[in-house]
Motif scaffolding. Sequence first.
Motif, PDB file in Angstrom:
ATOM      1  N   ASP A 364       0.901  -1.160   0.028  1.00 54.55           N
ATOM      2  CA  ASP A 364       0.014  -0.142   0.018  1.00 54.55           C
ATOM      3  C   ASP A 364       0.996   1.329  -0.111  1.00 54.55           C
ATOM      4  O   ASP A 364       1.417   1.634   1.146  1.00 54.55           O
ATOM      5  N   PRO A 365       1.096   1.563  -1.153  1.00 55.40           N
ATOM      6  CA  PRO A 365       2.063   2.922  -1.172  1.00 55.40           C
ATOM      7  C   PRO A 365       1.629   4.503  -0.619  1.00 55.40           C
ATOM      8  O   PRO A 365       2.174   5.045   0.123  1.00 55.40           O
ATOM      9  N   TYR A 366       0.249   4.195  -0.261  1.00 51.58           N
ATOM     10  CA  TYR A 366      -0.305   5.388   0.397  1.00 51.58           C
ATOM     11  C   TYR A 366      -0.204   5.267   2.083  1.00 51.58           C
ATOM     12  O   TYR A 366       0.528   6.257   2.732  1.00 51.58           O
ATOM     13  N   GLY A 367      -0.300   4.326   2.520  1.00 50.64           N
ATOM     14  CA  GLY A 367      -0.252   3.957   4.101  1.00 50.64           C
ATOM     15  C   GLY A 367       1.256   4.019   4.333  1.00 50.64           C
ATOM     16  O   GLY A 367       1.463   4.143   5.455  1.00 50.64           O
ATOM     17  N   SER A 368       2.212   3.579   3.517  1.00 48.39           N
ATOM     18  CA  SER A 368       3.544   3.334   4.049  1.00 48.39           C
ATOM     19  C   SER A 368       4.102   4.486   3.612  1.00 48.39           C
ATOM     20  O   SER A 368       5.627   4.568   4.142  1.00 48.39           O
ATOM     21  N   LEU A 369       3.719   5.725   3.167  1.00 51.63           N
ATOM     22  CA  LEU A 369       4.393   7.034   3.028  1.00 51.63           C
ATOM     23  C   LEU A 369       3.650   8.218   4.038  1.00 51.63           C
ATOM     24  O   LEU A 369       2.517   8.251   4.050  1.00 51.63           O
ATOM     25  N   SER A 370       4.589   8.678   4.753  1.00 50.62           N
ATOM     26  CA  SER A 370       4.033   9.646   5.717  1.00 50.62           C
ATOM     27  C   SER A 370       3.500  10.924   4.942  1.00 50.62           C
ATOM     28  O   SER A 370       4.412  11.523   4.365  1.00 50.62           O
ATOM     29  N   PRO A 371       2.164  11.228   5.323  1.00 49.95           N
ATOM     30  CA  PRO A 371       1.453  12.284   4.528  1.00 49.95           C
ATOM     31  C   PRO A 371       2.450  13.604   5.191  1.00 49.95           C
ATOM     32  O   PRO A 371       2.198  14.678   4.758  1.00 49.95           O
ATOM     33  N   ARG A 372       3.137  13.659   6.281  1.00 45.31           N
ATOM     34  CA  ARG A 372       3.660  14.933   6.805  1.00 45.31           C
ATOM     35  C   ARG A 372       5.219  15.084   6.158  1.00 45.31           C
ATOM     36  O   ARG A 372       5.624  16.315   6.666  1.00 45.31           O
TER      37      ARG A 372
END
Length: 539
Positions: A364-372
């Motif tokens: 899951d590339p979205y869940g594994s990348l920090s949005p901050r």
Amino acid sequence: MTAPLLTVRDLTISFGQTEVVHGVGFEIKPGEALALVGESGSGKSVTAASILRLLPPQAHVAGFISFEGTDLAASTEPSLRGIRGNRVGMIFQEPMSSLNPVHTVGRQVGEVLAVHQGLRPNAARVRVVELLRSVGIPDPERRLEDYPHQLSGGQRQRVMIAMALANDPALLIADEPTTALDVTVEAQILALLKAEQQRRNMAMLFITHDLGIVRRLADRVAVMTDGRIVETGPVADVFSRPQHEYTRHLLAAAPRGTAAIPAADAPVVAETRDLKVWYPIKRGLFRRTVGHIRAVDGVDLTVREGETVGIVGESGSGKSSLGYALLRLLPSTGSIVILGNRIHDRSARALRPLRRQMQVVFQDPYGSLSPRMSVAEIVGEGLGVHRRELSRAERDRRVAAALTEVGLDPAAGNRYPHEFSGGQRQRIAIARALVLEPRLVVLDEPTSALDVSIQAQIVDLLREIQQRRNLSYVFISHDLRVVRALANRVLVMRSGMVVEQGPTEAIFSDPRDPYTRELMTAAFGLAPIETLSPAPEPD
């Protein structure tokens, strides 16, 4: 003539000064399936989200959108709430981001029924069980109390499908609903969606990058690139006589080539013996262990330098658990040796010097990348931990080189993950893993979020990097075409065990195990998808 159920005309979507969708228009009639096809970043998901006004406030949407004669662009929020999840169901691309992590599966599906049908808890529970069973969730009564993180990626997506179908919608919008699924489950879900569409006379807007799915599911196709629809028509006509150059490019794109053969005397980089990952099943007030889910049950694995070992199997078969246990990201029993070092009994502190040599790309590339964090910070974070001797300028240079390698502009390093499409986020994740120049990389579905042309580019990229650096890959995937192009050897897993393994071409050309043959049937269309049987859940 039947009046259109959904009409979109002159749709334009902008974020700030950037226009991302330019004058898009299409119609969908009752009972019709329209596939919206295009590469990552083409604007297809934004177009779908705009229909129900699900875009963030900073998005500016102009144009005409009519559903069942109602102007959605002019509808009030209460009116839209009566349509969303009721008359129009939606399946999102990333189920882990869409499902609430603190609520059980039963509660989340039941909430849809309570809001739109007013069902009381007991009646809702019965209906939830029926819905979960209809989308292929094994033992749905037991799964009601599970949380999303306790399900595999494919099982989470099936829960999303159950929620979308709960209120018998007239229109189903499905945004890459089979991205996280292996080939047999994908075939089952496509058969399910097709059957439900025909039974309910339900219209469907199906967003995908997989042209094989379009052939099997859609009546018409609209090809989208750079925010514009460049070609539309019946599937058979567009696929047999494509008029636009971009459509021809999509139809010709596919992962090709074969894996490089490692040296016969290549040293062993990773090895497991009798590896087991058992998850306890806890029940009752005191949460006593009443059994185990045997995610990995006694697997032997050997990976040599310069070799790619492909691990395939259905959702829940244990392939991701095997990859994570190999890197000591999950507790396990059995022997694990990495680069000659026994790591199964090492502490986290003792493992740290080896972490640079073994990296992972998560599913899951979205869940594994920090949005901050910005993209540059995400890719460079590992360098700050493992290569502290590098100067800031050298670190920035390596980050830029890694982004370039995976096909991203280094100038995008100041942007954040939410500003990228799903495929672009996966490339960021790959860059993060490769920037440390590891010896072993576990790739968990690294191409699942990518359209076919980018898949081919990523496969070529991974092969090129492997040959240049003599890298070893453990490649976990449900896409057998990608595995065939990249892997030297293949392990086929089911219910936590390896049912067949061997050289890639031997497995693909002459599968011995019935389950392996079933995988090949689903992947390469050797039999109708309706004949495929669901896999049992691991005990």
